[in-house]
Design a protein around this motif. Sequence first.
Motif, PDB file in Angstrom:
ATOM      1  N   LEU A 187     -42.677 -33.337 -59.640  1.00 33.89           N
ATOM      2  CA  LEU A 187     -42.276 -32.053 -59.128  1.00 33.89           C
ATOM      3  C   LEU A 187     -42.837 -31.517 -57.775  1.00 33.89           C
ATOM      4  N   GLU A 188     -42.103 -30.828 -57.244  1.00 32.95           N
ATOM      5  CA  GLU A 188     -42.616 -30.058 -56.136  1.00 32.95           C
ATOM      6  C   GLU A 188     -43.235 -28.876 -56.298  1.00 32.95           C
ATOM      7  N   PHE A 189     -44.195 -28.385 -56.104  1.00 34.73           N
ATOM      8  CA  PHE A 189     -44.993 -27.159 -56.301  1.00 34.73           C
ATOM      9  C   PHE A 189     -45.084 -26.192 -55.131  1.00 34.73           C
ATOM     10  N   ALA A 190     -45.347 -26.818 -53.789  1.00 33.21           N
ATOM     11  CA  ALA A 190     -45.526 -25.980 -52.652  1.00 33.21           C
ATOM     12  C   ALA A 190     -44.932 -26.404 -51.640  1.00 33.21           C
ATOM     13  N   ASN A 191     -44.654 -25.596 -50.682  1.00 27.03           N
ATOM     14  CA  ASN A 191     -43.991 -25.797 -49.316  1.00 27.03           C
ATOM     15  C   ASN A 191     -44.564 -25.142 -48.250  1.00 27.03           C
ATOM     16  N   GLY A 192     -45.050 -25.638 -47.198  1.00 31.27           N
ATOM     17  CA  GLY A 192     -45.914 -24.725 -46.043  1.00 31.27           C
ATOM     18  C   GLY A 192     -45.481 -25.722 -44.937  1.00 31.27           C
ATOM     19  N   TYR A 193     -45.841 -24.680 -43.931  1.00 32.25           N
ATOM     20  CA  TYR A 193     -45.504 -25.466 -42.428  1.00 32.25           C
ATOM     21  C   TYR A 193     -46.122 -24.303 -41.404  1.00 32.25           C
ATOM     22  N   SER A 194     -46.202 -25.049 -40.171  1.00 31.23           N
ATOM     23  CA  SER A 194     -46.395 -24.095 -38.998  1.00 31.23           C
ATOM     24  C   SER A 194     -45.309 -23.488 -38.481  1.00 31.23           C
ATOM     25  N   GLU A 195     -45.431 -22.084 -38.560  1.00 30.09           N
ATOM     26  CA  GLU A 195     -44.030 -21.305 -38.565  1.00 30.09           C
ATOM     27  C   GLU A 195     -43.579 -21.444 -37.138  1.00 30.09           C
ATOM     28  N   LEU A 196     -42.072 -21.518 -36.877  1.00 35.15           N
ATOM     29  CA  LEU A 196     -41.525 -21.589 -35.782  1.00 35.15           C
ATOM     30  C   LEU A 196     -41.321 -20.331 -35.200  1.00 35.15           C
ATOM     31  N   ASN A 197     -41.710 -19.880 -33.928  1.00 32.88           N
ATOM     32  CA  ASN A 197     -42.156 -18.335 -33.434  1.00 32.88           C
ATOM     33  C   ASN A 197     -41.353 -18.442 -31.993  1.00 32.88           C
ATOM     34  N   ASP A 198     -40.701 -19.250 -31.572  1.00 31.18           N
ATOM     35  CA  ASP A 198     -39.878 -19.357 -30.409  1.00 31.18           C
ATOM     36  C   ASP A 198     -38.423 -18.810 -30.865  1.00 31.18           C
ATOM     37  N   PRO A 199     -38.182 -17.709 -30.345  1.00 31.42           N
ATOM     38  CA  PRO A 199     -36.706 -17.111 -30.605  1.00 31.42           C
ATOM     39  C   PRO A 199     -35.417 -18.144 -30.101  1.00 31.42           C
ATOM     40  N   ILE A 200     -35.944 -18.653 -29.081  1.00 30.12           N
ATOM     41  CA  ILE A 200     -34.867 -19.373 -28.214  1.00 30.12           C
ATOM     42  C   ILE A 200     -34.559 -20.696 -29.263  1.00 30.12           C
ATOM     43  N   GLU A 201     -35.611 -21.408 -29.514  1.00 26.51           N
ATOM     44  CA  GLU A 201     -35.497 -22.625 -30.380  1.00 26.51           C
ATOM     45  C   GLU A 201     -34.883 -21.999 -32.013  1.00 26.51           C
ATOM     46  N   GLN A 202     -35.507 -20.981 -32.577  1.00 27.36           N
ATOM     47  CA  GLN A 202     -34.969 -20.717 -33.630  1.00 27.36           C
ATOM     48  C   GLN A 202     -33.346 -20.291 -33.785  1.00 27.36           C
ATOM     49  N   LYS A 203     -32.691 -19.910 -32.593  1.00 29.96           N
ATOM     50  CA  LYS A 203     -31.574 -19.561 -32.484  1.00 29.96           C
ATOM     51  C   LYS A 203     -30.753 -20.908 -32.638  1.00 29.96           C
ATOM     52  N   LYS A 204     -31.257 -21.803 -31.857  1.00 32.38           N
ATOM     53  CA  LYS A 204     -30.739 -23.290 -31.692  1.00 32.38           C
ATOM     54  C   LYS A 204     -30.623 -23.823 -33.089  1.00 32.38           C
ATOM     55  N   ARG A 205     -31.911 -23.679 -33.991  1.00 27.04           N
ATOM     56  CA  ARG A 205     -31.921 -24.221 -35.439  1.00 27.04           C
ATOM     57  C   ARG A 205     -30.706 -23.524 -36.287  1.00 27.04           C
ATOM     58  N   PHE A 206     -30.729 -22.312 -35.931  1.00 27.65           N
ATOM     59  CA  PHE A 206     -29.703 -21.547 -36.897  1.00 27.65           C
ATOM     60  C   PHE A 206     -28.274 -21.936 -36.602  1.00 27.65           C
ATOM     61  N   GLU A 207     -28.001 -22.329 -35.392  1.00 22.55           N
ATOM     62  CA  GLU A 207     -26.614 -22.907 -34.845  1.00 22.55           C
ATOM     63  C   GLU A 207     -26.168 -23.983 -35.311  1.00 22.55           C
ATOM     64  N   GLU A 208     -27.427 -25.013 -35.443  1.00 20.42           N
ATOM     65  CA  GLU A 208     -27.309 -26.315 -36.118  1.00 20.42           C
ATOM     66  C   GLU A 208     -26.925 -26.224 -37.640  1.00 20.42           C
TER      67      GLU A 208
END
Length: 493
Positions: free
Chosen positions: A406-427
């Motif tokens: 079973l999965e118990f935890a999820n973690g990452y280095s947070e994306l803080n680039d607003p231009i890249e984040q907008k691109k990800r949301f569009e995808e």
Amino acid sequence: MELSQEELRKKFTDLSQNPFQQTKFSRNTKIRKIIKEFANFSQEKLRLENKAVKIAGRIINRIRRFGELTFADLADQSGVVQLKVVRNKDFARVSSGDIIGITGKICKTDLQEEKNKQELSIEIEEFIVLAKCQQTLPDTAHYKLKDTEERFRKRYLDLLVNTENRDILITRHKIIQSIRQFLDQKEFIEIETPILVSEASGAQAKPFITRHNKLHRDFHLRIATEIPLKKLLVGGFEKVYEIGRIFRNEGIDARHNPEFTTIEVYQAYENSEHMMNLTEKLLHYLAKEILKKEEFEFNSHNISLKENFRKMSMIAAIKEHINLDFSQVNNLEQALELAKKHNLRLEKFQKSIGQVILAFFEEYVEKKLVQPTFIYDYPIEVSPLAKNKAENKDIADRFELYIGGLEFANGYSELNDPIEQKKRFEEQTKQKELGNEEIASFDKEFLEALEYGMPPAGGLGIGIDRLIMLFTEQNSIKEVIAFPQLKSKTEEK
């Protein structure tokens, strides 16, 4: 058997005082404390001690009468003790299930079954009925609520009769309390964020929708606490977390409940590796603080938290368990051909190498990860809020922790680039158009917050309910939630 109104009225009028008018009973101890302090005293020593106590609780099991002697079992949250009643006609009006307060002396009574053995008891001097039971209470000595759905439908009876299930919720409290202690010691701050949100973002899940009449607008019940906590990082906080209820309009099974509890943790100026280490330290801490052991059984497996947790990339895990090497797959056609060869069903929106890799992992590898294992290097397509690795734009700087399949935890280095984040949301929006109902909303407010600057940060999310399942050795999430959601009785039929 349910009593008639006339029978109920007679039971109340037979009592010297109406039990439902009692507002208070002052106790001076609990049953567990009495047992701990006096269980080893002899009959004679207790007689000399002449110790008086005031306790309250519920009469459980069958009341036993032997001439002028009556015996009953009284239970409070901490334990059960036998009551001894001598020549008290008023006690004849007490029934199993009644809640009473008593004043009495600690003593020991001879056991009928075994000579030279006595049972710790309280000899009643005075008592008062505090609440009258109007239903037939199950006999805890001979009966347990067995039907699973009925147990959860009448959870109050389940907890009353199956005291081990009450212990699970007590352990739950201790685990959550210890998580807070662990993070507070590291100078994290807990901040509550909204449950009603304008956009359902921060995770991939189908939301619940509700209407606010005064504002004339729809809201979502939050599917994650990620976005508001990251806005706090923009606002100048550096180490924040929240333990809170999450709502997802999805299926119900042994691992999922529509409302559940998570903790999300964010630390500025750190990355996924730091959050991975924090996760491992937290689980070791909880095992020592709560379990007092590092080996236990979960999901039909013997789990050990003694050693450092194993770490593997997703591609390496797939290669180890099903002998497929995706590092050699260079195009989508190859990936789709492998899926077809292995009878792997793909959705319409799963049309990238990364999504195929994740589908292979979830179908053929996840359940085989028994001992604590961190899986890292997730495909970027399935990690819209994570930074990519500096050396590879197709790989997210992300991990998940698996134990007992079973999965118990999820973690990452947070994306803080607003231009890249907008691109990800569009995808992500394109995937939603292809039928993926779990895609999060396009969150314009979060993009605007990022434009003001969010420091590099590590983020972590842990499912609290699954953590409780692990540490209480339960295979169903319903056992660790006080009142789980259930199908209606008509739907069951």
